[in-house]
Design a protein around this motif. Structure first.
Motif, PDB file in Angstrom:
ATOM      1  N   ASP A 290       0.874  -1.163   0.000  1.00 23.08           N
ATOM      2  CA  ASP A 290       0.000   0.000   0.000  1.00 23.08           C
ATOM      3  C   ASP A 290       0.917   1.221   0.000  1.00 23.08           C
ATOM      4  N   VAL A 291       0.717   2.158  -0.935  1.00 28.96           N
ATOM      5  CA  VAL A 291       1.626   3.295  -1.084  1.00 28.96           C
ATOM      6  C   VAL A 291       0.881   4.617  -0.942  1.00 28.96           C
ATOM      7  N   LEU A 292       1.443   5.501  -0.137  1.00 33.25           N
ATOM      8  CA  LEU A 292       0.952   6.867  -0.002  1.00 33.25           C
ATOM      9  C   LEU A 292       2.112   7.817  -0.277  1.00 33.25           C
ATOM     10  N   GLY A 293       1.805   9.002  -0.781  1.00 32.79           N
ATOM     11  CA  GLY A 293       2.882   9.956  -1.030  1.00 32.79           C
ATOM     12  C   GLY A 293       2.370  11.366  -1.224  1.00 32.79           C
ATOM     13  N   THR A 294       3.249  12.338  -0.961  1.00 32.01           N
ATOM     14  CA  THR A 294       2.930  13.741  -1.195  1.00 32.01           C
ATOM     15  C   THR A 294       3.478  14.166  -2.555  1.00 32.01           C
ATOM     16  N   VAL A 295       2.658  14.910  -3.286  1.00 26.71           N
ATOM     17  CA  VAL A 295       3.080  15.435  -4.595  1.00 26.71           C
ATOM     18  C   VAL A 295       2.667  16.904  -4.679  1.00 26.71           C
ATOM     19  N   LEU A 296       2.953  17.637  -3.625  1.00 29.21           N
ATOM     20  CA  LEU A 296       2.567  19.042  -3.533  1.00 29.21           C
ATOM     21  C   LEU A 296       3.183  19.848  -4.672  1.00 29.21           C
ATOM     22  N   GLN A 297       2.352  20.618  -5.379  1.00 30.72           N
ATOM     23  CA  GLN A 297       2.769  21.501  -6.483  1.00 30.72           C
ATOM     24  C   GLN A 297       3.393  20.729  -7.653  1.00 30.72           C
ATOM     25  N   MET A 298       3.076  19.459  -7.793  1.00 39.05           N
ATOM     26  CA  MET A 298       3.592  18.661  -8.908  1.00 39.05           C
ATOM     27  C   MET A 298       2.554  18.624 -10.028  1.00 39.05           C
ATOM     28  N   SER A 299       3.003  18.748 -11.270  1.00 34.15           N
ATOM     29  CA  SER A 299       2.090  18.730 -12.409  1.00 34.15           C
ATOM     30  C   SER A 299       1.491  17.342 -12.599  1.00 34.15           C
ATOM     31  N   ASN A 300       0.360  17.276 -13.286  1.00 34.90           N
ATOM     32  CA  ASN A 300      -0.281  15.983 -13.530  1.00 34.90           C
ATOM     33  C   ASN A 300       0.600  15.025 -14.328  1.00 34.90           C
ATOM     34  N   PRO A 301       1.296  15.478 -15.379  1.00 28.54           N
ATOM     35  CA  PRO A 301       2.193  14.549 -16.085  1.00 28.54           C
ATOM     36  C   PRO A 301       3.299  14.003 -15.186  1.00 28.54           C
ATOM     37  N   ASN A 302       3.854  14.852 -14.307  1.00 32.98           N
ATOM     38  CA  ASN A 302       4.897  14.374 -13.391  1.00 32.98           C
ATOM     39  C   ASN A 302       4.332  13.439 -12.327  1.00 32.98           C
ATOM     40  N   LYS A 303       3.093  13.667 -11.920  1.00 35.35           N
ATOM     41  CA  LYS A 303       2.454  12.742 -10.983  1.00 35.35           C
ATOM     42  C   LYS A 303       2.325  11.359 -11.600  1.00 35.35           C
ATOM     43  N   ALA A 304       1.923  11.335 -12.868  1.00 35.48           N
ATOM     44  CA  ALA A 304       1.778  10.048 -13.558  1.00 35.48           C
ATOM     45  C   ALA A 304       3.120   9.325 -13.648  1.00 35.48           C
ATOM     46  N   GLU A 305       4.178  10.068 -13.925  1.00 36.62           N
ATOM     47  CA  GLU A 305       5.503   9.456 -14.008  1.00 36.62           C
ATOM     48  C   GLU A 305       5.980   9.008 -12.631  1.00 36.62           C
ATOM     49  N   ALA A 306       5.657   9.784 -11.590  1.00 34.75           N
ATOM     50  CA  ALA A 306       6.005   9.379 -10.222  1.00 34.75           C
ATOM     51  C   ALA A 306       5.330   8.061  -9.882  1.00 34.75           C
ATOM     52  N   ASP A 307       4.091   7.906 -10.264  1.00 32.33           N
ATOM     53  CA  ASP A 307       3.360   6.653 -10.050  1.00 32.33           C
ATOM     54  C   ASP A 307       4.092   5.489 -10.705  1.00 32.33           C
ATOM     55  N   HIS A 308       4.506   5.679 -11.953  1.00 30.75           N
ATOM     56  CA  HIS A 308       5.214   4.617 -12.682  1.00 30.75           C
ATOM     57  C   HIS A 308       6.551   4.289 -12.017  1.00 30.75           C
ATOM     58  N   ARG A 309       7.290   5.321 -11.608  1.00 26.15           N
ATOM     59  CA  ARG A 309       8.600   5.096 -10.983  1.00 26.15           C
ATOM     60  C   ARG A 309       8.459   4.353  -9.657  1.00 26.15           C
ATOM     61  N   ILE A 310       7.429   4.670  -8.906  1.00 27.42           N
ATOM     62  CA  ILE A 310       7.211   3.978  -7.634  1.00 27.42           C
ATOM     63  C   ILE A 310       6.953   2.497  -7.871  1.00 27.42           C
ATOM     64  N   ARG A 311       6.080   2.205  -8.816  1.00 22.60           N
ATOM     65  CA  ARG A 311       5.732   0.807  -9.081  1.00 22.60           C
ATOM     66  C   ARG A 311       6.957   0.029  -9.561  1.00 22.60           C
ATOM     67  N   THR A 312       7.757   0.643 -10.410  1.00 19.71           N
ATOM     68  CA  THR A 312       8.963  -0.016 -10.918  1.00 19.71           C
ATOM     69  C   THR A 312       9.972  -0.250  -9.796  1.00 19.71           C
ATOM     70  N   THR A 313      10.140   0.738  -8.936  1.00 16.92           N
ATOM     71  CA  THR A 313      11.111   0.645  -7.847  1.00 16.92           C
ATOM     72  C   THR A 313      10.740  -0.438  -6.834  1.00 16.92           C
ATOM     73  N   LEU A 314       9.477  -0.531  -6.505  1.00 18.67           N
ATOM     74  CA  LEU A 314       9.051  -1.413  -5.425  1.00 18.67           C
ATOM     75  C   LEU A 314       8.731  -2.835  -5.857  1.00 18.67           C
ATOM     76  N   THR A 315       8.682  -3.075  -7.154  1.00 14.81           N
ATOM     77  CA  THR A 315       8.245  -4.385  -7.626  1.00 14.81           C
ATOM     78  C   THR A 315       9.348  -5.214  -8.250  1.00 14.81           C
ATOM     79  N   GLY A 316      10.325  -4.559  -8.840  1.00 15.08           N
ATOM     80  CA  GLY A 316      11.356  -5.303  -9.557  1.00 15.08           C
ATOM     81  C   GLY A 316      10.944  -5.628 -10.968  1.00 15.08           C
ATOM     82  N   ALA A 317       9.811  -5.098 -11.391  1.00 17.57           N
ATOM     83  CA  ALA A 317       9.331  -5.279 -12.766  1.00 17.57           C
ATOM     84  C   ALA A 317       8.485  -4.074 -13.129  1.00 17.57           C
ATOM     85  N   ASP A 318       8.451  -3.730 -14.401  1.00 19.07           N
ATOM     86  CA  ASP A 318       7.739  -2.533 -14.830  1.00 19.07           C
ATOM     87  C   ASP A 318       6.230  -2.630 -14.625  1.00 19.07           C
ATOM     88  N   SER A 319       5.710  -3.833 -14.460  1.00 20.93           N
ATOM     89  CA  SER A 319       4.263  -3.990 -14.321  1.00 20.93           C
ATOM     90  C   SER A 319       3.733  -3.390 -13.028  1.00 20.93           C
TER      91      SER A 319
END
Length: 346
Positions: A290-319
């Motif tokens: 379960d993941v929570l995070g702050t993205v204060l003043q972050m643009s929507n495109p960067n939020k989407a990329e942050a989501d992808h980076r988190i999933r990749t970092t924590l899973t060991g696979a891009d899925s």
């Protein structure tokens, strides 16, 4: 108290709540600290000037070493408006030992000054802080959540399901925890220190020295200690560039183990920079997260990329299939913890 294995990942925004600078302000302050000159007379920030002179004395040519280090300082000053952060700049120029040394001198002096001017500064030598006049921050909310429904006799167990990864050089978290426990739990310094030592806390890029209670001799660096020639040289050797920290296999392995085994990961004031996300990448699976995070003043495109980076970092696979819940909120760190208090303490 946290019942699920939880890892907090803290960035500059986490320390900002207690008065420390974020990356853009830190760059400016480092540039100011490194305004040293060697033409006619050796001038600039007194502590850094003396640290440069001390380092130069250990070389075969004092004058040549001073000129090189001053040149490196001026190079950093000129580049700070162009840099993503001081960390990125030092990583780019990791081959230049003079630039790396002066960058670390600047970081050390700035962070010690920032601690001394933060809302967490002590008002006497007995680790007392004026909590009534400290604006509320996530540090306080974290401590309250940590000790909710915990009796004094069970205090030694509060860190059993918690670990912290902080990309900050300061010691705000450690300092706050110690003083909070002393004040709220009404326990002596030594007992509070032993309890705090149970918390796994990782500084991937190092810190501006160990606090006195973190050393066996008690001779560490006090929170907000004034920069001097001695402590700038001593502490700067504990600051790490990205390349240097990657070589610390034991620390990285332990840090990634905690992330891999976590059931909940909380990002506070973190920018999700690729270099730092890659450093935390577990490369292996673990329990669903379960993941929570702050993205204060972050643009929507960067939020989407942050989501992808988190999933990749924590899973060991891009899925990113292990991340079963992901909520990134446009709030500050303290508001996030308050908003999700019930969920986090479940």
């Amino acid at each position: 108290m946290f019942t699920k294995k939880t890892v907090f990942v803290v960035g500059a925004g986490g320390s900002f709540e207690v008065g420390l600078p974020v990356g853009s302000t830190l760059k400016t302050r480092i540039a100011e600290k490194l305004d040293v000159r060697a033409s006619g007379s050796f001038e600039g920030n007194p502590a850094i000037v003396r640290a440069v002179a001390s380092a130069a004395k250990e070389t075969s040519s004092f004058g040549g070493a001073v000129n090189r280090l001053v040149g490196a300082a001026q190079a950093i000053r000129g580049a700070m408006p162009l840099a993503i952060s001081i960390d990125n700049y030092l990583n780019t120029h990791s081959h230049d030992s003079d630039v790396v040394m002066m960058g670390k001198f600047g970081i050390t002096a700035c962070i010690l000054d920032a601690e001394a001017n933060s809302t967490l500064r002590e008002y006497d030598a007995a680790y007392n802080m004026d909590f009534a006049n400290i604006p509320d921050s996530w540090h306080n909310t974290f401590c309250k959540m940590l000790t909710e429904n915990v009796r004094l006799g069970d205090l030694e167990t509060v860190f059993e399901n918690v670990a912290i990864i902080t990309f900050n050089y300061d010691r705000c978290i450690e300092h706050y925890l110690l003083t909070w426990l002393i004040k709220y739990m009404r326990i002596p310094y030594g007992e509070a220190a032993e309890i705090c030592k149970r918390l796994p806390i990782f500084h991937p890029y190092g810190q501006v020295g160990l606090l006195p209670w973190q050393t066996t001799s008690g001779s560490g660096v006090r929170f907000g200690e004034p920069p001097t020639e001695y402590n700038i040289r001593q502490i700067s050797s504990q600051i790490r560039t990205f390349t240097e920290r990657v070589d610390d296999d034991d620390m990285l392995s332990a840090m990634r183990d905690y992330l891999s085994e976590a059931e909940r990961v909380i990002f506070l004031g973190f920018s999700f920079g690729k270099m730092n996300m890659d450093l935390m990448r577990t490369g292996r699976d673990g329990p669903r997260k379960d993941v929570l995070g702050t993205v204060l003043q972050m643009s929507n495109p960067n939020k989407a990329e942050a989501d992808h980076r988190i999933r990749t970092t924590l899973t060991g696979a891009d899925s990113g299939w292990l991340v079963t819940g992901m909520e990134l909120s446009s709030v500050a760190a303290n508001e996030l913890l308050n908003n999700y208090w019930y969920r986090l303490s479940d």
